[in-house]
Each structure stands twice: as structure tokens, then as C-alpha cells.
Design a protein around this motif. Structure first.
Motif, PDB file in Angstrom:
ATOM      1  N   SER A   1       0.890  -1.227   0.117  1.00  0.00           N
ATOM      2  CA  SER A   1      -0.055  -0.015  -0.010  1.00  0.00           C
ATOM      3  C   SER A   1       0.881   1.158   0.151  1.00  0.00           C
ATOM      4  O   SER A   1       0.387   2.368  -0.732  1.00  0.00           O
TER       5      SER A   1
ATOM      6  N   ALA B   1       2.159   1.617  -3.620  1.00  0.00           N
ATOM      7  CA  ALA B   1       1.219   2.360  -4.383  1.00  0.00           C
ATOM      8  C   ALA B   1       0.763   3.640  -4.054  1.00  0.00           C
ATOM      9  O   ALA B   1       0.523   4.306  -5.204  1.00  0.00           O
TER      10      ALA B   1
ATOM     11  N   ARG C   1       1.218   6.429  -7.012  1.00  0.00           N
ATOM     12  CA  ARG C   1      -0.208   6.755  -7.889  1.00  0.00           C
ATOM     13  C   ARG C   1      -1.005   7.542  -6.883  1.00  0.00           C
ATOM     14  O   ARG C   1      -2.021   7.890  -7.191  1.00  0.00           O
TER      15      ARG C   1
ATOM     16  N   VAL D   1      -2.885   6.293  -4.581  1.00  0.00           N
ATOM     17  CA  VAL D   1      -4.121   5.388  -4.212  1.00  0.00           C
ATOM     18  C   VAL D   1      -3.757   4.025  -4.321  1.00  0.00           C
ATOM     19  O   VAL D   1      -2.754   3.688  -4.869  1.00  0.00           O
ATOM     20  N   PHE D   2      -4.550   3.252  -3.459  1.00  0.00           N
ATOM     21  CA  PHE D   2      -4.229   1.646  -3.328  1.00  0.00           C
ATOM     22  C   PHE D   2      -5.463   1.043  -3.516  1.00  0.00           C
ATOM     23  O   PHE D   2      -6.293   1.116  -2.925  1.00  0.00           O
ATOM     24  N   VAL D   3      -5.493   0.432  -4.797  1.00  0.00           N
ATOM     25  CA  VAL D   3      -6.793  -0.384  -5.199  1.00  0.00           C
ATOM     26  C   VAL D   3      -6.647  -1.771  -4.962  1.00  0.00           C
ATOM     27  O   VAL D   3      -5.749  -2.222  -5.368  1.00  0.00           O
TER      28      VAL D   3
ATOM     29  N   LYS E   1      -6.648   6.629   1.431  1.00  0.00           N
ATOM     30  CA  LYS E   1      -5.977   6.328   0.080  1.00  0.00           C
ATOM     31  C   LYS E   1      -6.633   4.630  -0.444  1.00  0.00           C
ATOM     32  O   LYS E   1      -6.060   4.558  -1.352  1.00  0.00           O
ATOM     33  N   TRP E   2      -7.012   3.723   0.241  1.00  0.00           N
ATOM     34  CA  TRP E   2      -7.324   2.706   0.052  1.00  0.00           C
ATOM     35  C   TRP E   2      -8.920   2.659  -0.888  1.00  0.00           C
ATOM     36  O   TRP E   2      -9.849   3.479  -0.204  1.00  0.00           O
TER      37      TRP E   2
ATOM     38  N   SER F   1      -7.110   5.088 -12.022  1.00  0.00           N
ATOM     39  CA  SER F   1      -6.484   5.838 -11.062  1.00  0.00           C
ATOM     40  C   SER F   1      -5.305   5.045 -10.524  1.00  0.00           C
ATOM     41  O   SER F   1      -4.316   5.445  -9.884  1.00  0.00           O
ATOM     42  N   SER F   2      -5.301   3.818 -10.483  1.00  0.00           N
ATOM     43  CA  SER F   2      -4.207   2.774 -10.256  1.00  0.00           C
ATOM     44  C   SER F   2      -3.349   2.522 -11.542  1.00  0.00           C
ATOM     45  O   SER F   2      -2.688   1.400 -11.571  1.00  0.00           O
TER      46      SER F   2
ATOM     47  N   ASP G   1      -3.697  -2.881  -7.625  1.00  0.00           N
ATOM     48  CA  ASP G   1      -2.365  -3.159  -6.942  1.00  0.00           C
ATOM     49  C   ASP G   1      -2.248  -4.248  -6.247  1.00  0.00           C
ATOM     50  O   ASP G   1      -1.287  -5.013  -6.730  1.00  0.00           O
TER      51      ASP G   1
ATOM     52  N   SER H   1      -3.142  -8.106 -11.986  1.00  0.00           N
ATOM     53  CA  SER H   1      -2.769  -7.285 -10.923  1.00  0.00           C
ATOM     54  C   SER H   1      -1.338  -7.117 -10.534  1.00  0.00           C
ATOM     55  O   SER H   1      -0.533  -8.034 -11.231  1.00  0.00           O
TER      56      SER H   1
END
Length: 252
Positions: free
Chosen positions: A24, A27, A31, A33-35, A67-68, A136-137, A142, A197
Motif C-alpha cells: 500500500s 502504491a 500513484r 491510491v491503493f486499489v 487512500k485505500w 487511478s491505479s 495494485d 494485478s
């Protein structure tokens, strides 16, 4: 592929949370964000608020779940308060149930807003939500955190099922109405999106998993590797384009 054996399920959960926090941070730094996609079963308990908090503390990183962005790797088509709901498991046992306001800070996509839609409509609506977020990721998850059943299934991808034998190219979320395990109606991420992924983590604990794992892996010196002869187990078919980590306990 890396396979890490822990002495027990609690140690496995600690390793899982530590790895997740590390990914996380990577990421969010890259970027913003953490997807992530998270399976049901025993995974939510491993990702409890206490375990995740400890992992952030160990990493000396502030716990900022805003951010998740969390998706369910699969979900049973039931009410959100039904005991079979994976979203309920994340809220009851996982980090979403930690303290008031966690879910508001951490964006989590369930299916509870889809009303009386049919399984195909729910799958498409969930895919639409996923497609709106993935740019966004960089176009992929991620991390996907996956479990496995004693039959070798992962998510709601079951051995021998059409979703596995005849996947639809380009499809990210599909539906099933004849699950071998109840309840029968579910949605699931497809093998295609799992394999795209950046990181895929499997967490498998207990003696019930040993049979399948023995068919998939073999010892190579001090390390483990996939056997050259492949199986039809969906969990083995996940070969992430990024890195793939299997976390198992000694019982498995």
C-alpha cells in the motif's frame, strides 16, 4: 512465485498484513491510491483492524485508509446483513469494523446499492464501478488478496465451471447462478483481471488445504515451486503479471 510457510495461522496473518502495508505504501507513493480486492472466507479475520494497525506500526507508517479503495474479489448475491455476505465479514471481522468512521475513510464497493437487479446486471454494474476506478491505479489492481477452498477454487471460480473453462475475453466481473457451494448466486472477479494485478497474495491455512497444495507445489531445495504438470485448480491458474506470493501455515 514465492511460497512462505508460517508456523501457525496467527503468524500467517501477521505476514499478510505486513506485506499488504508495504504494498500500500508503494502504491500510494507512486500513484496516490491503493486499489485492492479482498476475498471472503478466513481472509477478513486475518485482516482485522488490530492486525492491520499493528502492521502499520511495525512499518512506522501512519495508518491512512483514505487512500485505500477496496473491492470484493467475489460476493454472494444476498443482503448486506446476511451471514453469507463477504462485505458483512469485512465489516464484522475485518478492518472495516475497527472503529467508527473507518468505512467512511476507506472506500469499499459492495453490491448493496444494486437493488433487485439480476445476477448479470449486478455483475455488469460492479464491473462498471471497477472500470471507473482502475484508471487511478494505472489500469489494474495494485493487490488482490485471495483464499482457496479445499477443492482448489478461488473467488467464485470453481474447478470445471464454465467461468474457468470458457472465460469471456475482456470481462472483469462475471456472475454464477449454480455455485457448487451455497449460496448459488454470486459475482466474481475473472481470472483475466486477477492475472493483470501488480501483486497477488494467497493466504491458505489448515490441513484441509494440504491435498491441493501438495498437487500444485513441490520442494526444490529449500524453496518451493509449481509442479511442471499443471492441474485444473483455479487457484493455480492465478499467475499475476506482477509478483505472486503464497502464504501458508504448517498445517496446510
Amino acid at each position: 512465485m514465492t511460497l512462505i510457510v508460517s508456523p501457525d495461522k496467527a503468524t500467517l496473518a501477521t505476514k499478510l498484513c505486513n506485506l499488504l502495508v508495504s504494498q500500500s505504501v508503494e502504491a500510494v507513493d507512486a500513484r496516490g491510491v491503493f486499489v485492492i480486492a479482498i476475498s471472503g472466507g478466513s481472509i477478513p479475520k486475518m485482516l482485522s483492524f488490530a492486525n492491520l494497525t499493528a502492521a502499520f506500526t511495525t512499518a512506522s507508517v501512519e495508518m491512512n485508509l483514505s487512500k485505500w479503495v477496496v473491492f470484493l474479489a467475489d460476493e454472494r448475491i444476498v443482503a448486506a446483513d446476511n451471514a453469507d455476505s463477504n462485505l458483512l465479514a469485512l465489516r464484522r471481522d475485518g478492518f472495516l469494523g475497527g472503529v467508527d468512521g473507518v468505512e467512511e475513510r476507506c472506500k469499499c464497493y459492495g453490491i448493496e446499492g444494486f437493488g433487485e437487479k439480476s445476477p448479470p446486471e449486478i455483475a455488469q454494474a460492479y464491473e462498471d464501478a471497477l472500470r471507473s476506478v482502475l484508471p487511478s491505479s494505472g489500469g489494474s489492481f495494485d493487490t488482490v488478496v485471495l483464499g482457496m477452498g479445499e477443492d482448489g477454487h478461488t473467488c467464485s471460480l470453481f474447478p470445471g465451471h464454465d467461468l474457468v473453462k470458457s472465460p469471456k475475453p475482456g470481462k472483469m466481473v462475471d456472475f454464477i447462478t449454480d455455485s457448487p457451494k451455497p449460496p448459488p448466486e454470486r459475482i466474481t472477479l475473472t481470472m483475466e483481471v486477477l492475472n493483470s494485478s501488480r501483486h497477488a497474495i494467497f493466504a491458505a491455512a489448515g490441513a484441509g488445504k494440504a491435498g491441493v497444495l501438495g498437487e500444485i507445489f513441490e520442494k526444490d531445495g529449500k524453496e518451493y515451486k509449481f509442479r511442471e504438470s499443471t492441474t485444473t485448480y483455479p487457484c493455480e491458474m492465478v499467475r499475476s503479471e506482477g509478483d505472486l506470493v503464497w502464504l501458508v501455515d504448517e498445517g496446510a
